[in-house]
Design a protein around this motif. Structure first.
Motif, PDB file in Angstrom:
ATOM      1  N   ILE A  52      68.969  -4.301  10.205  1.00 37.76           N
ATOM      2  CA  ILE A  52      68.821  -3.187   9.223  1.00 37.76           C
ATOM      3  C   ILE A  52      70.189  -2.926   8.113  1.00 37.76           C
ATOM      4  N   LYS A  53      71.396  -2.995   9.030  1.00 43.21           N
ATOM      5  CA  LYS A  53      72.640  -2.660   8.412  1.00 43.21           C
ATOM      6  C   LYS A  53      72.816  -3.706   7.540  1.00 43.21           C
ATOM      7  N   GLY A  54      72.578  -4.940   8.040  1.00 44.62           N
ATOM      8  CA  GLY A  54      72.908  -6.227   7.114  1.00 44.62           C
ATOM      9  C   GLY A  54      71.794  -6.515   6.056  1.00 44.62           C
ATOM     10  N   GLY A  55      70.916  -5.730   6.119  1.00 45.26           N
ATOM     11  CA  GLY A  55      69.835  -6.012   5.052  1.00 45.26           C
ATOM     12  C   GLY A  55      70.013  -5.683   3.543  1.00 45.26           C
ATOM     13  N   GLY A  56      71.180  -4.868   3.440  1.00 40.48           N
ATOM     14  CA  GLY A  56      71.392  -4.531   2.249  1.00 40.48           C
ATOM     15  C   GLY A  56      70.617  -3.243   1.590  1.00 40.48           C
ATOM     16  N   LEU A  57      70.108  -2.645   2.651  1.00 38.13           N
ATOM     17  CA  LEU A  57      69.225  -1.398   1.849  1.00 38.13           C
ATOM     18  C   LEU A  57      70.050   0.060   1.711  1.00 38.13           C
ATOM     19  N   ASN A  58      70.958   0.039   2.364  1.00 37.79           N
ATOM     20  CA  ASN A  58      71.981   1.296   2.251  1.00 37.79           C
ATOM     21  C   ASN A  58      71.312   2.229   2.436  1.00 37.79           C
ATOM     22  N   ILE A  59      70.518   2.557   3.791  1.00 41.51           N
ATOM     23  CA  ILE A  59      69.928   3.795   4.243  1.00 41.51           C
ATOM     24  C   ILE A  59      70.334   3.967   5.587  1.00 41.51           C
ATOM     25  N   PRO A  60      70.547   5.379   5.918  1.00 37.85           N
ATOM     26  CA  PRO A  60      70.941   5.822   7.126  1.00 37.85           C
ATOM     27  C   PRO A  60      70.140   5.270   8.358  1.00 37.85           C
ATOM     28  N   ILE A  61      70.464   4.955   9.528  1.00 33.67           N
ATOM     29  CA  ILE A  61      69.872   4.675  10.719  1.00 33.67           C
ATOM     30  C   ILE A  61      70.148   5.241  11.770  1.00 33.67           C
ATOM     31  N   SER A  62      69.233   5.769  12.568  1.00 37.67           N
ATOM     32  CA  SER A  62      69.328   6.425  13.699  1.00 37.67           C
ATOM     33  C   SER A  62      68.464   5.888  14.927  1.00 37.67           C
ATOM     34  N   ILE A  63      68.663   6.422  16.102  1.00 45.59           N
ATOM     35  CA  ILE A  63      67.756   6.204  17.374  1.00 45.59           C
ATOM     36  C   ILE A  63      67.595   7.740  17.973  1.00 45.59           C
ATOM     37  N   LYS A  64      66.172   7.589  18.403  1.00 48.31           N
ATOM     38  CA  LYS A  64      66.177   8.806  19.274  1.00 48.31           C
ATOM     39  C   LYS A  64      65.739   8.335  20.601  1.00 48.31           C
ATOM     40  N   ILE A  65      66.616   8.731  21.500  1.00 45.94           N
ATOM     41  CA  ILE A  65      66.562   8.457  23.076  1.00 45.94           C
ATOM     42  C   ILE A  65      66.062   9.516  24.125  1.00 45.94           C
ATOM     43  N   ARG A  66      65.947   9.031  25.403  1.00 49.01           N
ATOM     44  CA  ARG A  66      65.892   9.777  26.490  1.00 49.01           C
ATOM     45  C   ARG A  66      67.273   9.509  27.136  1.00 49.01           C
ATOM     46  N   ILE A  67      67.423  10.303  28.154  1.00 51.96           N
ATOM     47  CA  ILE A  67      68.617  10.069  29.198  1.00 51.96           C
ATOM     48  C   ILE A  67      68.290   8.978  30.300  1.00 51.96           C
ATOM     49  N   HIS A  68      69.323   8.488  30.782  1.00 50.09           N
ATOM     50  CA  HIS A  68      69.298   7.624  32.283  1.00 50.09           C
ATOM     51  C   HIS A  68      69.360   8.562  33.329  1.00 50.09           C
ATOM     52  N   ASN A  69      68.890   8.381  34.332  1.00 52.26           N
ATOM     53  CA  ASN A  69      69.243   8.940  35.593  1.00 52.26           C
ATOM     54  C   ASN A  69      70.967   9.111  35.747  1.00 52.26           C
ATOM     55  N   ASP A  70      71.418   7.642  35.425  1.00 47.62           N
ATOM     56  CA  ASP A  70      72.717   7.602  35.577  1.00 47.62           C
ATOM     57  C   ASP A  70      73.557   7.818  34.330  1.00 47.62           C
ATOM     58  N   LEU A  71      74.245   8.881  33.905  1.00 45.13           N
ATOM     59  CA  LEU A  71      74.537   9.440  32.616  1.00 45.13           C
ATOM     60  C   LEU A  71      75.473   8.399  32.090  1.00 45.13           C
ATOM     61  N   ARG A  72      76.298   7.573  32.961  1.00 43.98           N
ATOM     62  CA  ARG A  72      77.204   6.628  32.486  1.00 43.98           C
ATOM     63  C   ARG A  72      76.446   5.570  31.571  1.00 43.98           C
ATOM     64  N   LYS A  73      75.105   5.183  31.945  1.00 46.73           N
ATOM     65  CA  LYS A  73      74.309   4.273  31.063  1.00 46.73           C
ATOM     66  C   LYS A  73      74.008   4.887  29.671  1.00 46.73           C
ATOM     67  N   THR A  74      73.538   6.082  29.555  1.00 48.91           N
ATOM     68  CA  THR A  74      73.391   6.723  28.454  1.00 48.91           C
ATOM     69  C   THR A  74      74.815   6.882  27.777  1.00 48.91           C
ATOM     70  N   VAL A  75      75.719   7.033  28.170  1.00 48.02           N
ATOM     71  CA  VAL A  75      77.143   7.229  27.187  1.00 48.02           C
ATOM     72  C   VAL A  75      77.214   5.663  26.768  1.00 48.02           C
ATOM     73  N   ASP A  76      77.219   4.807  27.677  1.00 49.60           N
ATOM     74  CA  ASP A  76      77.536   3.357  27.442  1.00 49.60           C
ATOM     75  C   ASP A  76      76.414   2.862  26.184  1.00 49.60           C
ATOM     76  N   PHE A  77      75.116   3.142  26.553  1.00 44.81           N
ATOM     77  CA  PHE A  77      74.177   2.860  25.501  1.00 44.81           C
ATOM     78  C   PHE A  77      74.443   3.351  24.227  1.00 44.81           C
ATOM     79  N   THR A  78      74.814   4.666  24.068  1.00 41.76           N
ATOM     80  CA  THR A  78      75.099   5.426  22.806  1.00 41.76           C
ATOM     81  C   THR A  78      76.329   4.838  21.906  1.00 41.76           C
ATOM     82  N   LYS A  79      77.244   4.687  22.961  1.00 46.21           N
ATOM     83  CA  LYS A  79      78.367   4.133  22.076  1.00 46.21           C
ATOM     84  C   LYS A  79      78.423   2.771  21.808  1.00 46.21           C
ATOM     85  N   ARG A  80      77.739   1.916  22.414  1.00 42.23           N
ATOM     86  CA  ARG A  80      77.231   0.396  21.911  1.00 42.23           C
ATOM     87  C   ARG A  80      76.602   0.391  20.381  1.00 42.23           C
ATOM     88  N   ALA A  81      75.749   1.351  20.289  1.00 36.70           N
ATOM     89  CA  ALA A  81      75.019   1.649  19.161  1.00 36.70           C
ATOM     90  C   ALA A  81      75.739   2.199  18.108  1.00 36.70           C
TER      91      ALA A  81
END
Length: 315
Positions: free
Chosen positions: A141-170
């Motif tokens: 989407i970011k490379g598509g030249g559309l110039n529009i904000p993009i977000s994700i809506k997530i739940r959390i993992h049992n292991d919160l380290r995975k959630t932090v890693d997931f969000t930081k990668r995004a």
């Protein structure tokens, strides 16, 4: 999509997040069947700053004009608006997004739907175990030249380290903001929201965070903000029950119900959705006997007549 009206005078969610006159913004969650245009128009009268469409399947939206016309309707006043897509394919998602550029203010990828059919399709909360797929969609989407904000809506993992890693990668590839439902994929809505988990993500990231879960009153919203310092507070079930909650009403005001009936009639809302919206709004007003009677009403005219006779509805 024939009833859409594009306009250059839209409100970017990023502008809302950057508004220093607000501690946090009020957000209507994506709700299957319910967060459609009439309801969105209603809640914007009661201090909702940002609203999401229901989850839309990107593949069907891309391929079918019928799906586009039935799944997405908007108008000039419907801003700030986020359209939420479910997908696991970046190119497919991009093709769907191209249909709505100019009509929405942001794109959201659903990474939180816990329904079995969604998991089986490899979408929704299934994506929480596939961060590379999510990164690929954001990158496309970011490379598509559309110039529009993009977000994700997530739940959390049992292991919160995975959630932090997931969000930081995004975040690392240009994600603009995130909405976090503070429950895991297997937790029911009766389980307490994990407020420390949302706070941890807020403290770990540099992009805006919307906190989601158990907001049934303005006091609940203020407490969640104070506990997390997030940039937005999102409600779903609370707004269904009381669309005026962000305006400080403890229960649905009668004028709100009257306005919803008026909007629903104007936009041709179907009987099922109309009936269920009103059942939520009247939840604390109707007795069991009244609910049984209300459930026998099989058409919108019958419901309107009932409200006129028993509750003094005056359109």
């Amino acid at each position: 999509m024939s009833s859409q009206q594009a306009t250059p005078q839209r409100t970017s969610p990023m502008a809302l997040f950057n508004d220093r006159t607000k501690s946090y913004i009020n957000v209507c969650a994506p709700m299957v069947r319910y967060s459609k245009l009439p309801f969105r128009e209603l809640i914007r009268n009661y201090k909702v700053d940002l609203a999401y469409t229901p989850m839309i399947l990107a593949k069907e939206f891309k391929n079918s004009g019928v799906a586009r016309d039935s799944d997405f309707t908007t108008n000039r006043s419907d801003t700030s608006l986020i359209i939420q897509f479910a997908s696991n394919d970046g190119v497919e998602l991009l093709r769907a997004v191209e249909f709505v550029v100019g009509y929405v203010d942001g794109i959201d990828i659903n990474c939180g739907c816990p329904q079995k059919w969604a998991i089986n399709e490899g979408i929704g909360v299934h994506l929480m175990e596939n961060p590379e797929t999510v990164r690929d969609m954001i990158r496309t989407i970011k490379g598509g030249g559309l110039n529009i904000p993009i977000s994700i809506k997530i739940r959390i993992h049992n292991d919160l380290r995975k959630t932090v890693d997931f969000t930081k990668r995004a975040e690392s590839i240009g994600l603009d903001f995130i909405a976090i439902h503070g429950r895991t994929r297997r937790q029911k809505s009766t389980s307490p929201v994990n407020i420390p988990a949302i706070k941890l993500c807020k403290e770990s990231l540099n992009i805006p965070i919307i906190a989601n879960g158990d907001i049934f009153s303005l006091t609940d919203a203020e407490k969640l903000y104070e506990s997390t310092k997030c940039d937005g507070v999102m409600s779903a079930r609370g707004l269904l029950k009381n669309p005026a909650l962000f305006a400080g009403f403890e229960s649905t005001p009668w004028e709100c119900i009257r306005k919803f009936v008026e909007l629903s009639l104007n936009y041709g809302t179907n009987h099922f959705i109309f009936h269920h919206h009103l059942m939520y709004m009247f939840e604390d007003v109707m007795s069991n006997a009244e609910r049984k009677t209300f459930n026998t009403l099989t058409s919108i005219p019958a419901i309107v007549d009932h409200l006129e006779e028993h509750y003094g509805l005056d359109l």
